[in-house]
Write an enzyme that holds these catalytic residues in place. Structure first.
Site, PDB file in Angstrom:
ATOM      1  N   GLU A 228       0.888  -1.163   0.000  1.00  0.00           N
ATOM      2  CA  GLU A 228       0.000   0.000   0.000  1.00  0.00           C
ATOM      3  C   GLU A 228       0.922   1.207   0.000  1.00  0.00           C
ATOM      4  O   GLU A 228       1.549   1.527   1.007  1.00  0.00           O
ATOM      5  CB  GLU A 228      -0.910  -0.031   1.233  1.00  0.00           C
ATOM      6  CG  GLU A 228      -2.140   0.857   1.097  1.00  0.00           C
ATOM      7  CD  GLU A 228      -1.849   2.307   1.385  1.00  0.00           C
ATOM      8  OE1 GLU A 228      -1.645   3.070   0.414  1.00  0.00           O
ATOM      9  OE2 GLU A 228      -1.811   2.687   2.559  1.00  0.00           O
ATOM     10  N   CYS A 262      -1.776   9.066   2.256  1.00  0.00           N
ATOM     11  CA  CYS A 262      -1.699   8.589   0.878  1.00  0.00           C
ATOM     12  C   CYS A 262      -3.005   8.813   0.143  1.00  0.00           C
ATOM     13  O   CYS A 262      -3.015   9.049  -1.069  1.00  0.00           O
ATOM     14  CB  CYS A 262      -1.306   7.110   0.846  1.00  0.00           C
ATOM     15  SG  CYS A 262      -2.428   6.027   1.761  1.00  0.00           S
TER      16      CYS A 262
END
Length: 451
Positions: A228, A262
Site C-alpha cells: 500500500e 496517501c
C-alpha cells in the site's frame, strides 16, 4: 544502535529505543514460528474474543495512546483520539465477522465432497509507516492475527514509542506470547527478516521506493507481498455540485493529518462554471484553520512529522511556482511547520501535479469539461482513489468505469472503512486490506477433495 523519537512541534525528545541485537532478532523470529503452531490451533471464537478485548484496551487507554501519537508524529490530539477509536472499531468488525469470512466454501464437483478451507499461512511481517502509527498496524493485525497467523512489526523509527504501545495492547488483551511482536531494528535488517523461514509473507505501507525494495526481496525469497504505497488523488467538482458541501469536504480531504495521507485529495480539478466560487470559498476555509499546540483540542493543523519532510514539501512548492503555478494562500515554512498552501494554475508537468505531495498543499486545476476532468485525473502513475462531487448521482455512477483507481467516491472524501476493501493500482501498490478481502490476503486457500 539507538533510535530517538522527537516531538516535531517543540523539538523535545519523546523517547530513546535500543535496537535489537542479531541474536535477539533471531529469538523473536523463532518465537513467532513456535507461537504459530499453538495459535493456529486455537478455536476461532477464542481468537475473536481476544480481538474484542484488544478493542476494549484501546478504548480504555485512548488518552495515553493518543498522547503518544501526537508526541511522536505531531498529529493534533483530537485526530489522535479518533485514530485510536478507529482501531477499536476494526477490532470489533473482525471479531464480529471472522466466522463468516473464514468458513469453508463448498464447491460441487465429481467428488462426494469438495470444498476450500481458509487456513492461516504462518508469520506475517509488517512494515508500517509513521503517518497513522496505530491505524495502519491494526488494519493489518486485526484480520491477520484473527485468521490464525502470527505477526511481527517493524515500525517507522520516529514512532517506535507507538509500536511499543501497540504490542502492549495485545499483551493486555491476553494474547499468548509470541503471537504479536514488535521489532526495534534498522531497515537494513529487512532482508534477513524476509528471508527467515518463519516469515511466510510481508505487507508494507509506505513510499514507492520502500515498496519497490521490499517487493524485490519478497520475490527473491518467493514470499507473498502486499503493498500500500503513495497516492495523488483527484477531487473533481462538476458544475452542478453543492459547492458548500464540496468545499467543506475538500478541506478535510486535503488537510486531515496535516495532509500526510496517501489517500488525501491532492489535485482539485474544477469545471469552469464553479471554478471561481470554489476557489474563493476553499481559500477562505483553509485560511481559517487553527494552527498551534497539537495537545490542544482546538488545534486543527500541526507540524509535519519531520523537518526533512517539511523541506521536501517546500521544495515541491517552489518548484511548482518556478514552473508557473501561483500561490493563492500560504507558502511559508518554519522548521517542521508548513503553512496550509493552495497553488492555482497547476497543470500537468508541474511538480504539484505529477508528484505526490505529502503535506498541507492543494493543487488547483481547471478542466474545460467533464471529459477533460477525467482525462486529467488519469494523468497519474498512482491509483488509490478519486472523488467526484455532483448532484447527478446516476451520471457519476456511469462514470465509475472511467477511473482506474482502487476507489471511487461520490460526494465524499476517499477514506478507509473496515467494511470496504482498501488498496490501489499502478504505483499505489497491489493487494487489498480491510473487509473480507483484507482477511483473505494472508490465507492458504486449501482445496479439500473427497472421492
Amino acid at each position: 544502535m539507538e533510535f530517538k523519537s522527537i516531538n516535531p512541534y517543540n523539538g523535545e525528545e519523546v523517547g530513546v529505543h535500543k535496537a535489537l541485537t542479531s541474536g535477539e532478532l533471531d529469538q523473536i523470529l523463532n518465537k513467532s514460528a513456535e507461537a504459530f503452531n499453538d495459535w493456529c490451533a486455537k478455536p476461532l471464537h477464542y481468537r475473536c474474543d481476544l480481538l474484542r478485548k484488544a478493542g476494549q484496551v484501546l478504548r480504555e487507554n485512548v488518552e495515553e495512546y493518543a498522547e503518544m501519537i501526537t508526541a511522536e508524529m505531531g498529529k493534533p490530539i483530537s485526530e489522535s483520539r479518533a485514530e485510536v477509536n478507529k482501531c477499536a472499531w476494526v477490532c470489533d468488525y473482525y471479531a464480529d465477522n471472522a466466522k463468516e469470512f473464514l468458513k469453508p466454501e463448498e464447491i460441487k464437483t465429481d467428488a462426494s465432497r469438495s470444498f476450500v478451507r481458509n487456513d492461516p499461512m504462518g508469520t506475517i511481517f509488517a512494515i508500517m509507516p509513521w503517518n497513522f502509527p496505530f491505524w495502519q498496524v491494526f488494519r493489518f493485525a486485526a484480520p491477520t492475527l484473527t485468521a490464525g497467523n502470527t505477526g511481527i512489526l517493524k515500525h517507522a523509527p520516529n514512532v517506535f514509542g507507538c509500536a511499543k504501545k501497540i504490542e502492549e495492547v495485545f499483551t493486555k488483551a491476553g494474547y499468548p506470547e509470541g503471537v504479536f511482536q514488535n521489532l526495534i531494528v534498522h531497515h537494513d535488517q529487512t532482508e534477513k527478516i524476509i528471508a527467515h523461514d518463519a516469515v511466510k509473507a510481508v505487507t508494507l505501507t509506505g513510499s514507492e521506493m520502500a515498496g519497490s525494495a521490499v517487493a524485490q526481496l519478497a520475490g527473491k525469497y518467493i514470499k507473498k507481498s502486499l503493498l500500500e504505497l503513495g497516492g495523488n488523488n483527484s477531487f473533481i467538482v462538476w458544475e452542478d455540485a453543492d459547492i458548500d458541501l464540496a468545499v467543506k469536504t475538500a478541506v478535510t480531504a486535503r488537510m486531515l493529518n496535516c495532509g500526510q495521507s496517501c489517500i488525501a485529495a491532492k489535485r482539485f480539478i474544477l469545471l469552469p462554471g464553479i471554478y471561481d466560487e470554489f476557489v474563493e470559498k476553499f481559500t477562505k476555509a483553509v485560511g481559517e484553520l487553527k494552527s498551534g499546540d497539537t495537545r490542544n483540542d482546538e488545534t486543527q493543523v500541526g507540524p509535519l512529522a519531520r523537518k526533512d519532510l517539511t523541506d521536501q514539501l517546500h521544495n515541491q512548492i517552489k518548484s511548482s511556482v518556478d514552473q508557473g503555478a501561483k500561490i493563492l494562500l500560504g507558502g511559508k515554512q518554519d522548521n517542521c511547520y508548513h503553512e496550509p498552501t493552495i497553488l492555482g494554475d497547476v497543470k500537468p508537468g508541474m511538480t504539484a501535479f505529477d508528484e505526490e505531495t505529502f503535506g498541507p498543499l492543494a493543487a488547483i486545476i481547471k478542466a474545460k469539461d467533464i471529459d477533460e476532468a477525467f482525462s486529467l485525473s488519469e494523468k497519474s502513475k498512482y491509483g488509490l482513489g478519486t472523488t467526484v462531487f455532483t448532484r447527478d448521482i446516476e451520471k457519476a455512477l456511469e462514470c465509475a468505469g472511467r477511473v482506474s483507481d482502487g476507489a471511487y467516491f461520490v460526494n465524499e472524501l476517499v477514506k478507509s472503512d473496515p467494511r470496504l476493501p482498501f488498496g490501489g493500482t499502478g504505483r499505489s501498490g497491489y493487494g487489498r486490506e480491510l473487509a473480507k478481502e483484507g482477511m483473505m490476503e494472508f490465507i492458504n486457500k486449501k482445496t479439500v477433495y473427497v472421492r
